[in-house]
Motif scaffolding. Structure first.
Motif, short mmCIF file in Angstrom:
data_model
loop_
_atom_site.label_atom_id
_atom_site.label_comp_id
_atom_site.label_asym_id
_atom_site.label_seq_id
_atom_site.Cartn_x
_atom_site.Cartn_y
_atom_site.Cartn_z
N GLU A 135 61.33 59.29 63.75
CA GLU A 135 60.41 58.97 62.28
C GLU A 135 60.40 57.46 62.40
O GLU A 135 59.64 57.05 61.63
N GLY A 172 56.86 58.24 62.66
CA GLY A 172 56.72 58.49 61.36
C GLY A 172 57.05 59.94 61.08
O GLY A 172 57.13 60.68 62.11
N ARG A 173 57.51 60.41 59.89
CA ARG A 173 57.95 61.36 59.43
C ARG A 173 56.83 62.72 59.67
O ARG A 173 57.23 63.85 60.10
N GLN A 174 55.48 62.48 59.47
CA GLN A 174 54.54 63.33 59.22
C GLN A 174 54.38 63.73 60.67
O GLN A 174 54.13 64.93 61.19
N TRP A 175 54.43 62.68 62.03
CA TRP A 175 54.07 63.17 63.36
C TRP A 175 55.35 63.92 63.74
O TRP A 175 55.14 65.03 64.31
N TYR A 176 56.58 63.62 63.36
CA TYR A 176 57.80 64.17 63.89
C TYR A 176 57.68 65.59 63.20
O TYR A 176 58.28 66.57 64.06
N GLU A 177 57.66 65.85 62.06
CA GLU A 177 57.55 67.30 61.59
C GLU A 177 56.25 68.23 61.99
O GLU A 177 56.35 69.24 61.84
N GLY A 178 55.15 67.30 62.02
CA GLY A 178 53.95 68.15 62.30
C GLY A 178 53.56 68.50 63.53
O GLY A 178 52.96 69.35 63.72
N LYS A 179 54.22 67.60 64.72
CA LYS A 179 53.60 67.88 65.93
C LYS A 179 55.08 68.04 66.83
O LYS A 179 55.16 68.96 67.84
N GLU A 221 60.00 75.24 56.74
CA GLU A 221 59.30 74.65 55.83
C GLU A 221 57.68 75.05 55.97
O GLU A 221 56.91 74.88 55.14
N SER A 222 57.36 75.55 57.40
CA SER A 222 55.91 75.96 57.45
C SER A 222 55.84 77.57 57.47
O SER A 222 54.66 77.86 57.56
N ARG A 263 67.30 67.74 58.11
CA ARG A 263 67.04 66.28 57.13
C ARG A 263 68.47 65.74 56.97
O ARG A 263 68.93 66.18 55.82
#
Length: 363
Positions: A219, A223-230, A4-5, A79
């Motif tokens: 998640e 949250g999803r943003q923390w899980y996938e971003g960090k 994704e990145s 996912r």
């Protein structure tokens, strides 16, 4: 690596320079790991006895740990809420079953008899390799090539179920019944379905459950943003470290056998090279002809070309012994597969820059 990145290719199609440093030079690290394994095995003569003293199922503990480390980060990225979109894609499911359980074993049987007619031990070992469909490293190759991660998880799970059910049946068919029908000299062999099932549960089930729980809990709490971003970027490199560690251990355990028979290794390598090329290329052609997207086609190709060498080696050693030709054929497998499939990852990324999707039908 997190697809994704991964940056999308620019107009000049230079994807490889945009890969992270570790991914970009993976072939170099792979060769270094192979050499390190061979040196380790020759420098420590009693290493195999020590490592084999502790096992998980049929596999020594260090290799088992490497496989678990290799599998968990990739499965943690899946996912799982999107899996339904894959299981509803009947084209991908049917094509994968045909490639893996009809064409794959039949192709390896034909190549083994065609290219190794005078070496029954190596021939039998290669047929066993063809029956052991990939449930581990293919996730790494698929992820590096920016394939469909959810599709890979489903197809690997599907291969695992079929492996438990069909490995013994297909082994009897290709090693005994079919050679007799064709007037060839067959070889009796027996398999334990429980040993196969236990290997699947350990090396796929444990990291799959751990990855699923990681996403659900992560998640829900952060949250999803923390899980996938960090979280995912922190654990992502562990998969490649696990892969390289597994390669070192495999070649440390079997390096002496490989280096003492260079001509035999070359003869075993020839049908393996043909097999990987035909299965991977056939998967891409079928996926493209069927109108699949690049990620789905890539997943289809790599799941078709990869093999579960850990299972093949375990079966060969358990039935024929650690010094048998069957076991040597299994050990040569990753020697050929790893650099070849790493190279095919780069080919896939090159194809990605030139992939043209079929236009959707008019409303």
């Amino acid at each position: 690596m997190n697809p994704e990145s991964t940056p999308v290719a620019s107009a000049d199609g230079d994807v490889l320079r945009k890969l992270p440093f570790l991914d970009r030079f993976l072939p170099v690290w792979t060769l270094v790991a192979m050499a390190a394994g061979l040196l380790l095995g020759s420098a420590v003569p009693g290493l195999q006895t020590v490592l084999d003293a502790v096992r998980i199922g049929p596999v020594s503990l260090p290799i088992a740990l490497g496989l678990l480390l290799m599998m968990y980060p990739v499965l943690a990225k899946v996912r799982y809420d999107r899996l339904g979109t894959v299981t509803r894609d009947r084209r991908t499911m049917v094509l994968s079953l045909v490639l893996n359980w009809v064409l794959g074993p039949a192709l390896m049987f034909a190549l083994a008899w065609l290219l190794l007619p005078d070496l029954p031990g190596y021939r039998t070992g290669l047929i066993i390799v063809g029956l052991a469909r990939c449930i581990a490293m293919v996730i790494i190759w698929n992820d590096l090539a920016c394939g469909d991660r959810e599709a890979a998880a489903v197809l690997v799970a599907l291969n695992s179920v079929f492996q438990v059910v069909m490995f013994g049946v297909l082994g009897w068919f290709y090693l005994d019944l079919l050679p007799s029908w064709l007037g060839l000299q067959g070889q009796d062999i027996s398999f334990s379905p429980w040993e196969i099932a236990r290997s699947v549960v350990i090396f796929l089930g444990i990291p799959l459950v751990a990855g699923y729980l990681s996403r659900r809990i992560g998640e829900r709490v952060k949250g999803r943003q923390w899980y996938e971003g960090k979280f995912l970027p922190r654990i992502g490199p562990v998969a490649l470290y696990g892969l390289l560690f597994t390669i070192v251990m495999l070649f440390a355990l079997q390096g002496g056998t490989i280096t003492s028979r260079p001509l035999d290794v070359a003869r075993i390598a020839l049908p393996l090279l043909a097999y990987f090329a035909i299965m991977w290329g056939g998967g891409y052609l079928l996926g493209k002809a069927s109108g699949l997207s690049y990620p789905r086609t890539t997943t289809l190709a790599f799941t078709a070309a990869g093999n579960n060498f850990e299972l093949a080696i375990a079966v060969a050693i358990g039935v024929f012994g650690v010094t048998s030709g069957q076991a040597l054929a299994g050990v040569v497998g990753p020697l050929i597969e790893v650099p070849v499939l790493v190279g095919l990852v780069y080919v896939s990324l090159w194809l990605r820059t030139r992939w043209v999707e079929k236009a959707p039908p008019p409303a």
